[in-house]
Design a protein around this motif. Structure first.
Motif, short mmCIF file in Angstrom:
data_model
loop_
_atom_site.label_atom_id
_atom_site.label_comp_id
_atom_site.label_asym_id
_atom_site.label_seq_id
_atom_site.Cartn_x
_atom_site.Cartn_y
_atom_site.Cartn_z
N TRP A 121 79.28 -43.74 -2.77
CA TRP A 121 80.53 -44.16 -3.50
C TRP A 121 81.26 -42.84 -3.91
N ILE A 122 80.43 -41.84 -4.43
CA ILE A 122 80.97 -40.78 -4.86
C ILE A 122 81.61 -39.84 -3.84
N ALA A 123 81.05 -39.72 -2.46
CA ALA A 123 81.61 -38.99 -1.60
C ALA A 123 82.98 -39.74 -0.90
N ASN A 124 83.00 -41.02 -1.18
CA ASN A 124 84.57 -41.62 -0.69
C ASN A 124 85.34 -41.60 -1.69
N LYS A 175 85.07 -41.61 -4.75
CA LYS A 175 84.85 -42.53 -6.04
C LYS A 175 85.66 -43.91 -5.89
N LYS A 176 85.71 -44.25 -4.69
CA LYS A 176 86.44 -45.86 -4.48
C LYS A 176 85.52 -46.46 -3.59
N GLY A 177 85.62 -47.66 -3.71
CA GLY A 177 84.87 -48.64 -2.60
C GLY A 177 83.98 -49.63 -3.13
N CYS A 178 83.41 -50.34 -2.42
CA CYS A 178 82.38 -51.48 -2.81
C CYS A 178 80.84 -51.11 -2.60
N ILE A 179 79.90 -51.64 -3.58
CA ILE A 179 78.52 -51.32 -3.24
C ILE A 179 78.24 -53.00 -3.19
N ILE A 180 77.36 -53.22 -1.94
CA ILE A 180 77.05 -54.62 -1.67
C ILE A 180 75.50 -54.31 -1.52
N LEU A 181 74.78 -55.14 -2.68
CA LEU A 181 73.16 -55.18 -2.77
C LEU A 181 73.01 -56.70 -3.31
N LEU A 217 78.66 -42.78 -16.30
CA LEU A 217 78.19 -41.24 -16.82
C LEU A 217 78.87 -40.35 -15.98
N GLU A 218 79.02 -40.60 -14.67
CA GLU A 218 79.51 -39.50 -13.73
C GLU A 218 80.80 -39.26 -14.03
N LEU A 219 81.55 -39.99 -14.38
CA LEU A 219 83.13 -39.97 -14.45
C LEU A 219 83.55 -39.52 -16.13
N ASN A 220 82.87 -40.00 -16.97
CA ASN A 220 83.36 -39.76 -18.34
C ASN A 220 84.68 -39.90 -18.52
N SER A 221 85.10 -41.12 -17.94
CA SER A 221 86.53 -41.68 -18.10
C SER A 221 86.58 -42.96 -18.85
N SER A 222 87.90 -43.38 -19.36
CA SER A 222 87.97 -44.68 -19.99
C SER A 222 87.70 -45.60 -18.62
N THR A 223 87.04 -46.66 -19.15
CA THR A 223 86.46 -47.66 -18.17
C THR A 223 86.84 -49.04 -18.66
N TYR A 268 89.87 -44.17 -10.00
CA TYR A 268 88.59 -44.44 -9.68
C TYR A 268 88.24 -46.14 -9.62
N ARG A 269 87.65 -46.54 -8.63
CA ARG A 269 87.42 -47.83 -8.52
C ARG A 269 85.95 -48.24 -7.71
N LEU A 270 85.44 -49.11 -8.39
CA LEU A 270 83.99 -49.64 -7.80
C LEU A 270 83.81 -50.96 -7.87
N GLY A 271 83.63 -51.41 -6.65
CA GLY A 271 83.34 -53.13 -6.68
C GLY A 271 81.99 -53.31 -6.37
N LEU A 272 81.38 -54.40 -7.00
CA LEU A 272 79.93 -54.83 -6.95
C LEU A 272 80.05 -56.16 -6.66
N THR A 273 79.16 -56.44 -5.52
CA THR A 273 78.70 -57.85 -5.30
C THR A 273 77.52 -57.96 -4.36
#
Length: 230
Positions: free
Chosen positions: A91-94, A96-102, A117-123, A209-214
């Motif tokens: 995700w970081i290499a992309n 910091k965008k994209g989906c993690i499917i687990l 923690l990695e970004l230290n940004s408002s979330t 920065y965007r992270l999708g989880l599903t």
């Protein structure tokens, strides 16, 4: 900036960016109501990249991110398993965008906490139910010593903080107001975002920065393909 020089002014307006200047910018269209070009909030980073690449002067009246000041207040003892670490690194290499499917129970929440923690940004964390909103709130409390920096929005809560948890419904209703406040968006059960209604959330936010989880990204209506542009 020289006041006599030509420059482009960018202004946030209800989930969109008003462009005040004599320049054609990526993903912008002419709005005859205001006699100016306008773009969706999600185009903000592309616009900034274009302006800087072409050495164009601009004024950013779009971003109004909530200040992130929790760097020294995290107490995270979670250790990522190899597959979790691999997912986070991908995700970081992309950018910091994209989906993690687990699968369910594979620790997607832990990965997301590491991303914060990695970004230290408002979330802003967006979830489908009030029950999940409260679960996320409790998970964040465990790693953040100052709970005054955590808020919830929805179900009677109106507490906008550095790290805020909300529902898809509340994010949808308030996206035109919230869209320039958070650098990082986390979409839990991200397949909900692809619905015709909630897809507007992604359009209105300027968040880089965007992270999708599903666990199951596919939808019967086929709209999950839209999540390639999360």
């Amino acid at each position: 900036m020289n006041k006599n020089s030509e420059y482009t002014e960018l202004k946030y307006d209800k989930g969109t960016i008003i462009i005040n200047g004599n320049i054609n910018l990526p993903n912008s269209v002419y709005d005859p109501r205001i006699d100016k070009n306008r773009a969706l909030g999600r185009s903000f980073q592309d616009i900034i990249h274009y302006l800087e690449k072409n050495n164009e002067e601009y004024i950013d009246n779009v971003s109004d991110y909530i200040k992130f000041s929790t760097q020294s207040k995290f107490n995270d003892t979670n250790v990522l398993r190899d597959y979790q670490k691999e997912a986070l690194e991908s995700w970081i290499a992309n950018d910091k965008k994209g989906c993690i499917i687990l699968p369910t129970g594979a620790g997607k929440t832990i990965i997301a906490l590491k991303a914060i923690l990695e970004l230290n940004s408002s979330t802003l964390i967006i979830v489908p139910t009030l029950n999940l909103m409260e679960q996320w709130y409790e998970s964040i409390k465990k790693i953040l010593s100052d709970i005054s920096l955590i808020g919830m929005l929805g179900g009677g809560y109106e507490d906008l903080k550095t790290i805020t948890v909300t529902t898809y419904e509340s994010a949808y209703l308030k996206s035109s107001f919230l869209g320039n406040k958070f650098k990082f968006l986390i979409f839990d059960e991200v397949h909900h975002l692809a619905s015709e209604k909630y897809y507007l959330i992604g359009d209105h936010f300027i968040s880089p920065y965007r992270l999708g989880l599903t666990a199951t990204i596919e939808r019967e209506d086929g709209r999950h393909v839209l999540l390639n542009n999360i």
